[in-house]
Design a protein around this motif. Structure first.
Motif, mmCIF file in Angstrom:
data_model
loop_
_atom_site.group_PDB
_atom_site.id
_atom_site.type_symbol
_atom_site.label_atom_id
_atom_site.label_comp_id
_atom_site.label_asym_id
_atom_site.label_seq_id
_atom_site.Cartn_x
_atom_site.Cartn_y
_atom_site.Cartn_z
ATOM 1 N N SER A 36 -18.368 14.838 28.049
ATOM 2 C CA SER A 36 -17.524 13.686 28.062
ATOM 3 C C SER A 36 -18.131 12.537 29.152
ATOM 4 O O SER A 36 -17.240 11.696 29.608
ATOM 5 N N GLU A 37 -19.367 12.380 29.262
ATOM 6 C CA GLU A 37 -20.040 11.383 30.220
ATOM 7 C C GLU A 37 -19.659 10.137 29.564
ATOM 8 O O GLU A 37 -19.463 9.852 28.230
ATOM 9 N N VAL A 38 -19.614 9.173 30.331
ATOM 10 C CA VAL A 38 -19.551 7.591 29.942
ATOM 11 C C VAL A 38 -20.231 6.684 30.511
ATOM 12 O O VAL A 38 -20.876 6.728 31.692
ATOM 13 N N SER A 82 -19.683 10.766 35.088
ATOM 14 C CA SER A 82 -18.676 11.617 34.711
ATOM 15 C C SER A 82 -17.220 10.811 34.766
ATOM 16 O O SER A 82 -16.888 9.908 35.763
ATOM 17 N N PRO A 83 -16.417 11.190 33.871
ATOM 18 C CA PRO A 83 -15.221 10.511 33.892
ATOM 19 C C PRO A 83 -14.232 11.102 35.099
ATOM 20 O O PRO A 83 -14.597 11.958 35.711
ATOM 21 N N THR A 129 -12.062 4.607 38.862
ATOM 22 C CA THR A 129 -11.917 5.672 37.610
ATOM 23 C C THR A 129 -12.642 5.390 36.506
ATOM 24 O O THR A 129 -12.447 4.315 36.010
ATOM 25 N N VAL A 130 -13.722 6.442 36.324
ATOM 26 C CA VAL A 130 -14.458 6.210 35.157
ATOM 27 C C VAL A 130 -13.892 6.676 33.926
ATOM 28 O O VAL A 130 -13.256 7.871 33.800
ATOM 29 N N ASP A 131 -13.747 5.630 32.773
ATOM 30 C CA ASP A 131 -12.953 6.046 31.740
ATOM 31 C C ASP A 131 -13.529 5.235 30.701
ATOM 32 O O ASP A 131 -14.134 4.023 30.553
ATOM 33 N N ALA A 132 -13.738 5.793 29.374
ATOM 34 C CA ALA A 132 -14.439 5.327 28.446
ATOM 35 C C ALA A 132 -13.834 4.088 27.860
ATOM 36 O O ALA A 132 -14.367 3.111 27.187
#
Length: 144
Positions: A36-38, A82-83, A129-132
Motif C-alpha cells: 500500500s505504498e503511495v 508508507s500510508p 498523513t500520506v494517502d493515495a
C-alpha cells in the motif's frame, strides 16, 4: 537444448517444472506492488523561496514501516512512502558568504550552514498523513 523422455522421466520432469512454476508464482506475488505504498510529491519552500538542494525524510509513526528519504532539487521532491501518519524531517545547507575552512593549506573550502530551523528536522514538529487520495504534499516552511 533437448530433453529426452524415458520411462517415468517425463513425469518427474513435469512435476519439477510444476513445482518451479509454483515457486516463481509465490515469489512474484510476494514481490508484487500489492503493498500500500503511495507515491508522494510536492514542493519545499523556506521563507517563500524554493529549497534549492536538500533532503526530506518521511518517518512512519507506526514504527513498523521503514523511513524513506529523497533529495530536494529546485524546491521539488518525489518519493514512495508508507500510508498513514508520518513525521517529516527537512534539511538543507547553504554556503556562508566570505567564510572558508582553511584547515587544508592552500585549499580554502567554503563553509556551509544548516539554514532550516530544528523544528523542521532534528526536533521536527512536521506531521502529514500520506494517502493515495492526496499524493501532493507541499511544505511552506517559515513562510508568513
Amino acid at each position: 537444448m533437448f530433453i529426452y523422455c524415458y520411462a517415468g522421466g517425463c513425469d518427474v520432469l513435469r512435476k519439477l517444472m510444476g513445482l518451479t512454476l509454483v515457486c516463481l508464482a509465490s515469489f512474484a506475488a510476494g514481490c508484487s506492488s500489492g503493498s500500500s505504498e503511495v507515491k508522494v510529491e510536492g514542493t519545499v519552500m523556506f521563507m517563500n523561496t524554493p529549497v534549492e538542494s536538500g533532503e526530506i525524510i518521511f518517518m512512519p509513526e507506526d514504527g513498523k514501516s521503514p523511513n524513506v528519504a529523497t533529495r530536494i532539487e529546485q524546491g521539488k521532491y518525489s518519493l514512495v512512502a508508507s500510508p498513514g501518519l508520518n513525521r517529516v524531517s527537512i534539511t538543507a545547507y547553504r554556503e556562508i558568504p566570505g567564510k572558508f575552512d582553511n584547515s587544508n593549506p592552500g585549499q580554502p573550502t567554503p563553509m556551509t550552514e544548516m539554514y532550516i530551523p530544528p523544528q523542521f528536522n532534528s526536533n521536527t514538529t512536521l506531521k502529514v498523513t500520506v494517502d493515495a487520495a492526496q499524493p501532493t504534499l507541499d511544505f511552506p516552511l517559515g513562510s508568513s
